[in-house]
Design an enzyme around this catalytic site. Structure first.
Site, PDB file in Angstrom:
ATOM      1  N   ASP A  49       0.829  -1.216   0.000  1.00  0.00           N
ATOM      2  CA  ASP A  49       0.000   0.000   0.000  1.00  0.00           C
ATOM      3  C   ASP A  49       0.861   1.262   0.000  1.00  0.00           C
ATOM      4  OD1 ASP A  49      -2.326   1.454   0.003  1.00  0.00           O
ATOM      5  OD2 ASP A  49      -2.720   1.215   2.147  1.00  0.00           O
ATOM      6  N   ASN A 109     -10.979  -2.454  -5.088  1.00  0.00           N
ATOM      7  CA  ASN A 109     -10.204  -1.525  -5.927  1.00  0.00           C
ATOM      8  C   ASN A 109     -10.844  -1.302  -7.305  1.00  0.00           C
ATOM      9  OD1 ASN A 109      -6.968  -2.642  -4.632  1.00  0.00           O
ATOM     10  ND2 ASN A 109      -8.197  -0.890  -3.993  1.00  0.00           N
TER      11      ASN A 109
HETATM   12  C1  IPE Z   1      -5.453  -2.550   0.100  1.00  0.00           C
HETATM   13  O1  IPE Z   1      -5.119  -1.225  -0.097  1.00  0.00           O
HETATM   14  C2  IPE Z   1      -5.426  -3.296  -1.196  1.00  0.00           C
HETATM   15  C3  IPE Z   1      -4.129  -3.475  -1.814  1.00  0.00           C
HETATM   16  C4  IPE Z   1      -2.985  -3.035  -1.368  1.00  0.00           C
HETATM   17  C5  IPE Z   1      -4.121  -4.219  -3.032  1.00  0.00           C
HETATM   18  P1  IPE Z   1      -6.225  -0.091  -0.286  1.00  0.00           P
HETATM   19  O2  IPE Z   1      -5.495   1.167  -0.524  1.00  0.00           O
HETATM   20  O3  IPE Z   1      -7.201  -0.509  -1.321  1.00  0.00           O
HETATM   21  O4  IPE Z   1      -6.947  -0.114   1.131  1.00  0.00           O
HETATM   22  P2  IPE Z   1      -7.747   1.012   1.906  1.00  0.00           P
HETATM   23  O5  IPE Z   1      -8.717   1.612   0.950  1.00  0.00           O
HETATM   24  O6  IPE Z   1      -6.744   2.020   2.381  1.00  0.00           O
HETATM   25  O7  IPE Z   1      -8.372   0.296   3.058  1.00  0.00           O
HETATM   26  C1  IPE Z   2      -1.543   0.358  -3.336  1.00  0.00           C
HETATM   27  O1  IPE Z   2      -1.346   1.731  -3.344  1.00  0.00           O
HETATM   28  C2  IPE Z   2      -1.842  -0.197  -4.695  1.00  0.00           C
HETATM   29  C3  IPE Z   2      -3.215  -0.684  -4.853  1.00  0.00           C
HETATM   30  C4  IPE Z   2      -4.129  -0.702  -3.939  1.00  0.00           C
HETATM   31  C5  IPE Z   2      -3.590  -1.187  -6.158  1.00  0.00           C
HETATM   32  P1  IPE Z   2      -2.559   2.760  -3.345  1.00  0.00           P
HETATM   33  O2  IPE Z   2      -2.945   3.031  -4.755  1.00  0.00           O
HETATM   34  O3  IPE Z   2      -3.660   2.279  -2.474  1.00  0.00           O
HETATM   35  O4  IPE Z   2      -1.862   4.038  -2.726  1.00  0.00           O
HETATM   36  P2  IPE Z   2      -2.455   5.021  -1.623  1.00  0.00           P
HETATM   37  O5  IPE Z   2      -2.905   4.165  -0.476  1.00  0.00           O
HETATM   38  O6  IPE Z   2      -3.587   5.740  -2.275  1.00  0.00           O
HETATM   39  O7  IPE Z   2      -1.308   5.894  -1.254  1.00  0.00           O
HETATM   40 MG    MG Z   3      -4.022   2.482  -0.514  1.00  0.00          MG
END
Ligand code: IPE
Ligand code: IPE
Ligand code: MG
Length: 252
Positions: A29, A77
């Site tokens: 993340d 997502n």
């Molecule tokens: C969790 O991260 C999913 C992945 C890393 C693939 P998210 O960014 O989607 O989670 P939330 O929204 O912060 O809970």
């Molecule tokens: C994790 O990074 C990747 C996926 C969930 C696909 P994020 O895209 O959630 O990055 P933040 O949490 O918005 O910084």
């Molecule tokens: Mg994230």
């Protein structure tokens, strides 16, 4: 016993080779925040995150960790703007195309977890080809959780079990923790010993639910694009400090 690796660039982080986790799962993340902090588009964070995937997969392989699960895209997502979703799908596609040779060379088997039916057909095809091409590799298993949701996993498992009961193959009394575990998409993989979540969020975000019963949790503020060998070693060193009691008491 201290371990010696290419990772002995980091002598302060020596590990006990006999006490490494069998299965490490990572919620990757923080890509968007990594990019935003640099005034870049979110996709740049995802692009850079791909380099962390290579670094962590290859470091885990060098260390001899047999199972690594990477949470790459959650069932939720899909709600993101379609531009970002499309970019991620193309990135996964490219990752599989460019990495297969390196994975083969390192004896790494790829598995896919999650509702892969929802993935674009071209990606599904490359994923199926990668899984097939690497299926006899036995040095390490990397499970890619794509379109994965922990609750969806439990729902699918329950439906499978209900069907087996309805067909008379199984009685309700025969349903136990083992039957449920085997019916999940992770059936056949050991439960994770260590869960790492980057970016400072202290939640599971519908990742493994059933599988985390006795997993050690490790949270770091490091954003995924900055998570490399050193951060993996730090997480493993922290893991080795834990006293896993499983509800029992410590011996001695
Ligand atoms: C969790 O991260 C999913 C992945 C890393 C693939 P998210 O960014 O989607 O989670 P939330 O929204 O912060 O809970
Ligand atoms: C994790 O990074 C990747 C996926 C969930 C696909 P994020 O895209 O959630 O990055 P933040 O949490 O918005 O910084
Ligand atoms: Mg994230």
């Amino acid at each position: 016993m201290a371990i010696s690796l290419p990772l002995n660039d980091f002598p302060e982080l020596s590990l006990d080779a006999s006490r490494l986790p069998q299965h490490v799962a990572i919620v990757m993340d923080g890509n968007g925040r990594w990019a935003r902090r640099r005034g870049l588009a979110r996709n740049e964070g995802h692009r850079r995150g791909k380099d962390s995937v290579r670094a962590v997969v290859e470091a885990a392989r060098e260390l001899g960790i047999p199972y690594l699960t990477l949470f790459a895209f959650s069932a939720e997502n899909w709600e993101r703007p379609s531009m970002e979703v499309d970019f991620l799908m193309r990135l996964f596609h490219r990752y599989l195309l460019t990495e297969t040779k390196r994975l083969m060379k390192r004896g790494i088997r790829i598995l896919a977890l999650g509702d892969t039916e929802r993935l674009p057909p071209r990606l599904r095809q490359v994923l199926a080809e990668t899984v097939a091409a690497t299926r006899f590799n036995s040095d390490m298993t990397v499970a890619l959780a794509l379109s994965y949701g922990g609750r969806q996993d439990v729902v699918t498992a329950m439906r499978k079990i209900a069907q087996r009961v309805a067909s008379g193959e199984l009685t309700p009394e025969q349903i136990d923790a083992c039957v449920i575990g085997q019916s999940l998409t992770t059936g056949g993989l050991p439960d994770p010993d260590l869960l790492i979540r980057t970016s400072g969020e202290l939640r599971v975000s519908n990742f493994f639910l059933y599988q985390l019963a006795y997993t050690e949790l490790y949270f770091t503020d490091t954003l995924w694009p900055d998570f490399r060998e050193r951060e993996l070693l730090s997480a493993l060193a922290a893991y080795q400090m834990r006293d896993r009691r499983y509800g029992n008491i410590s011996p001695g």
